[in-house]
Design an enzyme around this catalytic site. Structure first.
Site, PDB file in Angstrom:
ATOM      1  N   MET A 132     -12.270   4.496  -0.004  1.00  0.00           N
ATOM      2  CA  MET A 132     -12.853   4.770   1.320  1.00  0.00           C
ATOM      3  C   MET A 132     -13.516   6.136   1.236  1.00  0.00           C
ATOM      4  O   MET A 132     -13.082   7.112   1.856  1.00  0.00           O
ATOM      5  CB  MET A 132     -11.750   4.732   2.390  1.00  0.00           C
TER       6      MET A 132
ATOM      7  N   MET B 122      -9.103   8.254   0.179  1.00  0.00           N
ATOM      8  CA  MET B 122      -9.890   8.676   1.349  1.00  0.00           C
ATOM      9  C   MET B 122     -10.424  10.087   1.124  1.00  0.00           C
ATOM     10  O   MET B 122      -9.725  10.933   0.563  1.00  0.00           O
ATOM     11  CB  MET B 122      -9.007   8.665   2.596  1.00  0.00           C
TER      12      MET B 122
ATOM     13  N   SER C 157       0.843  -1.193   0.000  1.00  0.00           N
ATOM     14  CA  SER C 157       0.000   0.000   0.000  1.00  0.00           C
ATOM     15  C   SER C 157       0.876   1.240   0.000  1.00  0.00           C
ATOM     16  O   SER C 157       1.671   1.453   0.922  1.00  0.00           O
ATOM     17  CB  SER C 157      -0.899   0.014   1.241  1.00  0.00           C
TER      18      SER C 157
ATOM     19  N   HIS D 156      -1.498  -1.335  -4.057  1.00  0.00           N
ATOM     20  CA  HIS D 156      -2.736  -0.940  -3.387  1.00  0.00           C
ATOM     21  C   HIS D 156      -2.750   0.584  -3.189  1.00  0.00           C
ATOM     22  O   HIS D 156      -1.811   1.149  -2.635  1.00  0.00           O
ATOM     23  CB  HIS D 156      -2.794  -1.665  -2.037  1.00  0.00           C
TER      24      HIS D 156
ATOM     25  N   HIS E 219      -8.624   1.104  -3.489  1.00  0.00           N
ATOM     26  CA  HIS E 219      -9.513   0.898  -2.343  1.00  0.00           C
ATOM     27  C   HIS E 219     -10.200   2.230  -2.055  1.00  0.00           C
ATOM     28  O   HIS E 219      -9.577   3.168  -1.554  1.00  0.00           O
ATOM     29  CB  HIS E 219      -8.636   0.426  -1.161  1.00  0.00           C
TER      30      HIS E 219
ATOM     31  N   ASP F  39      -4.889   3.681  -1.578  1.00  0.00           N
ATOM     32  CA  ASP F  39      -5.941   4.022  -0.621  1.00  0.00           C
ATOM     33  C   ASP F  39      -6.481   5.414  -0.905  1.00  0.00           C
ATOM     34  O   ASP F  39      -5.774   6.411  -0.785  1.00  0.00           O
ATOM     35  CB  ASP F  39      -5.376   3.972   0.803  1.00  0.00           C
TER      36      ASP F  39
ATOM     37  N   PHE G  51      -6.091   5.141   8.442  1.00  0.00           N
ATOM     38  CA  PHE G  51      -4.669   5.393   8.686  1.00  0.00           C
ATOM     39  C   PHE G  51      -3.849   4.122   8.543  1.00  0.00           C
ATOM     40  O   PHE G  51      -4.341   3.026   8.839  1.00  0.00           O
ATOM     41  CB  PHE G  51      -4.467   5.953  10.104  1.00  0.00           C
TER      42      PHE G  51
ATOM     43  N   GLY H   9       1.229  -1.920   4.168  1.00  0.00           N
ATOM     44  CA  GLY H   9       1.763  -0.558   4.007  1.00  0.00           C
ATOM     45  C   GLY H   9       3.055  -0.394   4.771  1.00  0.00           C
ATOM     46  O   GLY H   9       4.156  -0.501   4.218  1.00  0.00           O
TER      47      GLY H   9
ATOM     48  N   ASP I 103      -6.446  -6.132   4.995  1.00  0.00           N
ATOM     49  CA  ASP I 103      -5.838  -4.799   4.919  1.00  0.00           C
ATOM     50  C   ASP I 103      -5.760  -4.183   6.304  1.00  0.00           C
ATOM     51  O   ASP I 103      -6.789  -3.883   6.907  1.00  0.00           O
ATOM     52  CB  ASP I 103      -6.724  -3.951   3.978  1.00  0.00           C
TER      53      ASP I 103
ATOM     54  N   MET J 142     -11.287  -5.457   6.221  1.00  0.00           N
ATOM     55  CA  MET J 142     -10.425  -4.497   6.922  1.00  0.00           C
ATOM     56  C   MET J 142     -10.050  -5.087   8.276  1.00  0.00           C
ATOM     57  O   MET J 142     -10.928  -5.469   9.055  1.00  0.00           O
ATOM     58  CB  MET J 142     -11.158  -3.176   7.139  1.00  0.00           C
TER      59      MET J 142
HETATM   60  C1  DX5 Z   1      -6.046   1.866   5.996  1.00  0.00           C
HETATM   61  C2  DX5 Z   1      -5.696   1.472   4.581  1.00  0.00           C
HETATM   62  C3  DX5 Z   1      -4.586   0.504   4.468  1.00  0.00           C
HETATM   63  C4  DX5 Z   1      -3.271   0.954   5.018  1.00  0.00           C
HETATM   64  C5  DX5 Z   1      -2.633  -0.237   5.662  1.00  0.00           C
HETATM   65  O1  DX5 Z   1      -7.262   2.551   6.012  1.00  0.00           O
HETATM   66  O2  DX5 Z   1      -6.823   0.906   3.928  1.00  0.00           O
HETATM   67  O3  DX5 Z   1      -4.423   0.054   3.121  1.00  0.00           O
HETATM   68  O4  DX5 Z   1      -2.383   1.466   4.069  1.00  0.00           O
HETATM   69  O5  DX5 Z   1      -1.498   0.187   6.303  1.00  0.00           O
HETATM   70  P1  DX5 Z   1      -0.680  -0.747   7.288  1.00  0.00           P
HETATM   71  O6  DX5 Z   1      -0.221  -1.937   6.507  1.00  0.00           O
HETATM   72  O7  DX5 Z   1       0.442   0.142   7.718  1.00  0.00           O
HETATM   73  O8  DX5 Z   1      -1.593  -1.124   8.425  1.00  0.00           O
HETATM   74 ZN    ZN Z   2      -6.496  -0.102   1.888  1.00  0.00          ZN
END
Ligand code: DX5
Ligand code: ZN
Length: 234
Positions: A68, A37, A8, A33, A66, A35, A143, A197, A175, A137
């Site tokens: 969100m 938001m 990510s 990936h 993804h 993200d 975050f 990530g 994730d 999730m």
């Molecule tokens: C969180 C995201 C994830 C995030 C995961 O809302 O959807 O994709 O990047 O990060 P890590 O692997 O650091 O938990």
């Molecule tokens: Zn994600």
């Protein structure tokens, strides 16, 4: 089962994004990936279609977007146009989920449905036969760098049962909080696509981190395969 590692970029240095993605790619990343938001569905803001278009130009790895965001239907065509190969949307914001899944597929993309930790597995029941993948999730979205929520392990198992019951071999993506220590647990429960990530991009060597994650995940994947074929033989 086929393990796929999806670094990510949320945890990457945005000023050096091309180099970060190239390192992940050298390490064998299967998906990148992204993200997205909106500051409404989740309390954070990130990126939009122009960034996806820029990334598309520097990698051949499929882009896993993804969303969100509230009202994802409004933006799905723009993300498809920008070069996304897979799009996941959250059930929590969609009263007409079938329509959204159909829209993603009509655009020629893989359609994923995402659940936050407090959303019950049953909310997938009516679409279980239609999804291309399910994103569970394993932290509250918004975050990177959060701790894996342990209850997610049984949730992954329950989603696998639901999909199997619907005759749908669609993979489960997990994730949040996945690293070398937690990957075994989610893979054993039935997760096949692994978003990571911090454990990739906060490592001093992201290339090696992708390899290490895959190696740790494959041990659990092999064990799961053996257990499942043992059950068939019995
Ligand atoms: C969180 C995201 C994830 C995030 C995961 O809302 O959807 O994709 O990047 O990060 P890590 O692997 O650091 O938990
Ligand atoms: Zn994600």
């Amino acid at each position: 089962m086929s393990l796929r590692i999806a670094p990510s970029i949320l945890a990457a240095d945005f000023a050096a994004l091309g180099a970060c993605i190239a390192a992940a790619e050298r390490g064998g990343a299967d998906l990148i990936h992204v993200d997205v938001m909106d500051g409404h569905f989740v309390p954070n803001l990130t990126v939009g279609p122009p960034l996806v278009a820029s990334i598309r130009r520097v990698t051949n790895v499929p882009l896993d977007v993804h969303l969100m965001i509230e009202d994802p239907d409004r933006f799905i065509p723009a993300f498809a146009e920008a070069g996304a190969a897979l799009i996941s949307v959250h059930v929590e914001v969609l009263p007409h989920l079938n329509r959204t899944i159909a829209l993603i597929k009509e655009l020629g993309l893989k359609a994923g449905v995402a659940l936050t930790p407090s959303t019950p597995v049953g909310s997938l029941e009516e679409v279980a036969a239609d999804v291309d993948f399910v994103l569970v999730m394993t932290v509250n979205p918004g975050f990177g760098g959060q701790t894996y929520i342990r209850r997610s392990t049984s949730k992954v198992r329950a989603v696998r049962e639901l999909l199997d019951g619907a005759g749908n071999p669609a993979p489960i993506e997990v994730d949040g909080g996945i690293d070398k220590r937690t990957i075994g647990e989610v893979v054993s429960a039935g997760a096949e696509w692994i978003v990571a990530g911090s454990s990739v991009f906060h490592s001093p060597d992201p290339e090696a981190a992708v390899r290490a994650l895959r190696a740790a995940g494959e041990v659990a994947a092999d064990r799961r395969l053996q257990a499942r074929s043992g059950r068939r033989d019995a």
